[in-house]
Every structure is written in structure tokens, then in C-alpha cells.
Design a protein around this motif. Structure first.
Motif, mmCIF file in Angstrom:
data_model
loop_
_atom_site.group_PDB
_atom_site.id
_atom_site.type_symbol
_atom_site.label_atom_id
_atom_site.label_comp_id
_atom_site.label_asym_id
_atom_site.label_seq_id
_atom_site.Cartn_x
_atom_site.Cartn_y
_atom_site.Cartn_z
ATOM 1 N N HIS A 131 44.016 56.546 9.952
ATOM 2 C CA HIS A 131 43.301 55.820 10.376
ATOM 3 C C HIS A 131 43.739 54.016 10.211
ATOM 4 O O HIS A 131 44.006 53.761 9.269
ATOM 5 N N ILE A 132 44.089 53.195 11.393
ATOM 6 C CA ILE A 132 43.602 52.009 10.638
ATOM 7 C C ILE A 132 42.536 51.612 11.640
ATOM 8 O O ILE A 132 41.540 52.039 13.343
ATOM 9 N N THR A 133 41.459 50.642 11.279
ATOM 10 C CA THR A 133 40.011 50.916 11.417
ATOM 11 C C THR A 133 39.948 48.740 11.158
ATOM 12 O O THR A 133 40.700 47.708 10.824
ATOM 13 N N ALA A 134 39.247 48.125 12.016
ATOM 14 C CA ALA A 134 38.751 46.865 12.883
ATOM 15 C C ALA A 134 37.392 46.700 12.601
ATOM 16 O O ALA A 134 36.949 46.950 13.658
ATOM 17 N N GLY A 135 36.395 46.656 11.090
ATOM 18 C CA GLY A 135 35.239 46.814 11.254
ATOM 19 C C GLY A 135 34.633 45.351 10.362
ATOM 20 O O GLY A 135 33.526 45.112 10.079
ATOM 21 N N GLY A 136 35.165 43.868 10.483
ATOM 22 C CA GLY A 136 35.089 43.296 9.217
ATOM 23 C C GLY A 136 35.562 42.884 7.993
ATOM 24 O O GLY A 136 36.309 43.491 7.959
ATOM 25 N N LYS A 137 34.842 42.273 7.369
ATOM 26 C CA LYS A 137 35.133 42.241 6.067
ATOM 27 C C LYS A 137 34.680 43.219 5.160
ATOM 28 O O LYS A 137 33.351 43.958 5.379
ATOM 29 N N VAL A 138 35.323 43.815 4.268
ATOM 30 C CA VAL A 138 35.218 45.144 3.361
ATOM 31 C C VAL A 138 34.430 44.021 1.934
ATOM 32 O O VAL A 138 35.667 43.801 1.938
ATOM 33 N N ILE A 139 33.491 45.237 1.935
ATOM 34 C CA ILE A 139 32.775 44.498 0.900
ATOM 35 C C ILE A 139 32.804 45.304 -0.387
ATOM 36 O O ILE A 139 33.344 44.930 -1.549
ATOM 37 N N ASP B 191 43.634 52.341 6.630
ATOM 38 C CA ASP B 191 44.810 50.692 6.942
ATOM 39 C C ASP B 191 43.176 50.282 7.660
ATOM 40 O O ASP B 191 42.740 50.525 8.826
ATOM 41 N N VAL B 192 43.165 49.011 7.220
ATOM 42 C CA VAL B 192 42.062 48.038 7.784
ATOM 43 C C VAL B 192 42.397 46.691 7.958
ATOM 44 O O VAL B 192 42.872 45.332 7.789
ATOM 45 N N ILE B 193 42.180 46.338 9.348
ATOM 46 C CA ILE B 193 41.863 44.909 10.020
ATOM 47 C C ILE B 193 40.866 43.996 9.562
ATOM 48 O O ILE B 193 39.889 44.000 10.230
ATOM 49 N N GLU B 194 40.838 42.878 8.864
ATOM 50 C CA GLU B 194 39.883 42.742 8.260
ATOM 51 C C GLU B 194 39.465 41.001 9.376
ATOM 52 O O GLU B 194 38.218 40.485 9.601
ATOM 53 N N ARG B 195 40.070 40.878 10.040
ATOM 54 C CA ARG B 195 39.859 39.213 10.632
ATOM 55 C C ARG B 195 39.001 39.857 11.644
ATOM 56 O O ARG B 195 39.194 40.537 12.543
ATOM 57 N N ILE B 196 38.178 38.540 12.143
ATOM 58 C CA ILE B 196 37.439 38.774 12.861
ATOM 59 C C ILE B 196 37.583 37.389 13.987
ATOM 60 O O ILE B 196 37.738 36.304 13.375
ATOM 61 N N LEU B 197 37.548 38.732 15.208
ATOM 62 C CA LEU B 197 38.274 37.124 16.463
ATOM 63 C C LEU B 197 37.348 35.566 16.747
ATOM 64 O O LEU B 197 36.121 36.458 16.618
ATOM 65 N N GLY B 198 38.031 34.579 16.485
ATOM 66 C CA GLY B 198 36.928 33.272 16.893
ATOM 67 C C GLY B 198 36.028 33.154 16.072
ATOM 68 O O GLY B 198 36.396 33.196 15.282
ATOM 69 N N ASP B 199 34.747 32.936 16.275
ATOM 70 C CA ASP B 199 34.038 32.164 15.871
ATOM 71 C C ASP B 199 32.775 32.817 15.600
ATOM 72 O O ASP B 199 31.636 32.474 15.461
ATOM 73 N N ASP B 200 32.631 34.150 15.221
ATOM 74 C CA ASP B 200 31.920 34.931 15.029
ATOM 75 C C ASP B 200 31.581 34.715 14.043
ATOM 76 O O ASP B 200 32.037 34.864 12.469
ATOM 77 N N SER B 201 29.963 34.719 14.357
ATOM 78 C CA SER B 201 29.011 34.449 13.343
ATOM 79 C C SER B 201 28.428 35.678 12.301
ATOM 80 O O SER B 201 27.869 35.788 11.267
ATOM 81 N N TYR B 202 29.687 37.029 12.227
ATOM 82 C CA TYR B 202 28.943 38.386 11.354
ATOM 83 C C TYR B 202 30.171 39.046 10.832
ATOM 84 O O TYR B 202 30.396 39.828 11.991
ATOM 85 N N PRO B 203 30.690 38.204 10.272
ATOM 86 C CA PRO B 203 31.953 38.653 9.365
ATOM 87 C C PRO B 203 31.866 40.063 8.267
ATOM 88 O O PRO B 203 32.657 40.565 8.721
ATOM 89 N N VAL B 204 30.258 40.611 8.160
ATOM 90 C CA VAL B 204 30.632 41.987 7.838
ATOM 91 C C VAL B 204 29.641 42.845 9.000
ATOM 92 O O VAL B 204 28.854 42.077 9.813
ATOM 93 N N ARG B 205 30.326 43.979 9.334
ATOM 94 C CA ARG B 205 29.245 45.025 10.011
ATOM 95 C C ARG B 205 28.947 46.147 8.996
ATOM 96 O O ARG B 205 29.760 46.022 7.870
ATOM 97 N N GLY B 206 28.259 46.719 9.025
ATOM 98 C CA GLY B 206 27.821 47.913 8.482
ATOM 99 C C GLY B 206 29.230 49.051 9.335
ATOM 100 O O GLY B 206 28.679 49.463 10.530
ATOM 101 N N ILE B 207 29.793 50.159 8.524
ATOM 102 C CA ILE B 207 30.808 50.878 8.945
ATOM 103 C C ILE B 207 30.249 52.785 9.731
ATOM 104 O O ILE B 207 30.950 52.500 10.059
#
Length: 165
Positions: A44-52, A106-122
Motif C-alpha cells: 500500500h502507498i498512502t497519502a493521508g497527511g502527517k502520521v502521528i 509506504d506513507v507519503i506525508e507531504r501535504i500539497l500547498g498551504d493546507d491548514s489541516y496537515p493531519v487527517r483521520g485515516i
């Protein structure tokens, strides 16, 4: 307390604007005598924001993927004329730990642009790409494109036999 919903590019509130993305690839083994599919590996390759908490994140993706395997390969509640054909759940199969394949996340943590919500519920993100990954792997292994879920061994076996000259 005031809360503003996240908005899309046009400033319209959109709950799904906080997108989560996943791509999954499967490796399967298909028994050509029985039509049974065994999932050997999932990547799996995921893009879901910053992983806590990485272990929880990985566990959520892997667990949801096994749930998705059940939906794609095992779970079925047949109905006829709006009525269940099963009178109990003893024939309702779900995957067990013995069915769980080797998985890589594998995780892509980078958020594009100026997204003000860098953490998401997976959530159950791991379910989303499993059926297409499995049906593509089955087609790659057998030449048979499944057009109905769950992919039943008997249906797959019949389709494989029809391909032979």
C-alpha cells in the motif's frame, strides 16, 4: 463554540476536501484445480497527511486491507426477492489471521500547498483499493477478469476452464 467546515477551492464547505489517497498492489496465488485465491502480499502507498503514531497507522491500513480481502473474496449474503437465503451466519466466511498476507505500507506525508489541516483521520482507507488490486492480480495470474464480488472459486474455475482450447 464555532466550527467552520473545510472548504474547497471555490470556498464551498466540503467534508471530503480533506482527501486521503491510497494505491494498493496485490500478489496472489490461484489454485488452478479449485479456483481458490490466496493473497500472498499487499503493498500500500498512502497519502493521508502527517502520521502521528506509525504503528497505529500501519495497523489501521493492514487491518482494513484484510477486511477488504474478505469483501472481495469471501463475504457474501445471497438474497432472492429481497429475502436472505441464509437462515444463520455459519456459512458467512470472513478472513482470519491465517489469511492475512505479508503487507507493506509506504506513507507519503507531504501535504500539497498551504493546507491548514496537515493531519487527517485515516479511518478505513485500507479497504478502498483492495478489490481492484485483487481482481487485477487475479486477472494477471489467470487471464480472467472478475466482474462480480466476491470472486468465488467456482466462478473463477469455470471461467479459467472456458479459456482453455
Amino acid at each position: 463554540m464555532h466550527f467552520d467546515l473545510p472548504t474547497g477551492p471555490d470556498a464551498t464547505p466540503r467534508g471530503r476536501y480533506l482527501q486521503l489517497l491510497i494505491a494498493s498492489v496485490a500478489r496472489v496465488a490461484v489454485d488452478r484445480l479449485t479456483g481458490r485465491v490466496r493473497v500472498m502480499q499487499l503493498h500500500h502507498i498512502t497519502a493521508g497527511g502527517k502520521v502521528i503514531h506509525p504503528p497505529s497507522y500501519r495497523g489501521q491500513i493492514e487491518g482494513a486491507a484484510v477486511m477488504g480481502m474478505g469483501m472481495a473474496l469471501l463475504e457474501d449474503v445471497p438474497m432472492q426477492d429481497g429475502q436472505f437465503l441464509l437462515d444463520n451466519l455459519d456459512a458467512y466466511l470472513i478472513p482470519t489471521m491465517a489469511d492475512a498476507p505479508e503487507q507493506r505500507v509506504d506513507v507519503i506525508e507531504r501535504i500539497l500547498g498551504d493546507d491548514s489541516y496537515p493531519v487527517r483521520g485515516i479511518g478505513e482507507l485500507g479497504i478502498e483499493a483492495i478489490s481492484p488490486a485483487l481482481t487485477a492480480a487475479i486477472e494477471n495470474a489467470t487471464g480472467v477478469r472478475a466482474d462480480k464480488l466476491p470472486v468465488r472459486p467456482t466462478t473463477l474455475l469455470t471461467a479459467m476452464q472456458e479459456q482453455q482450447p
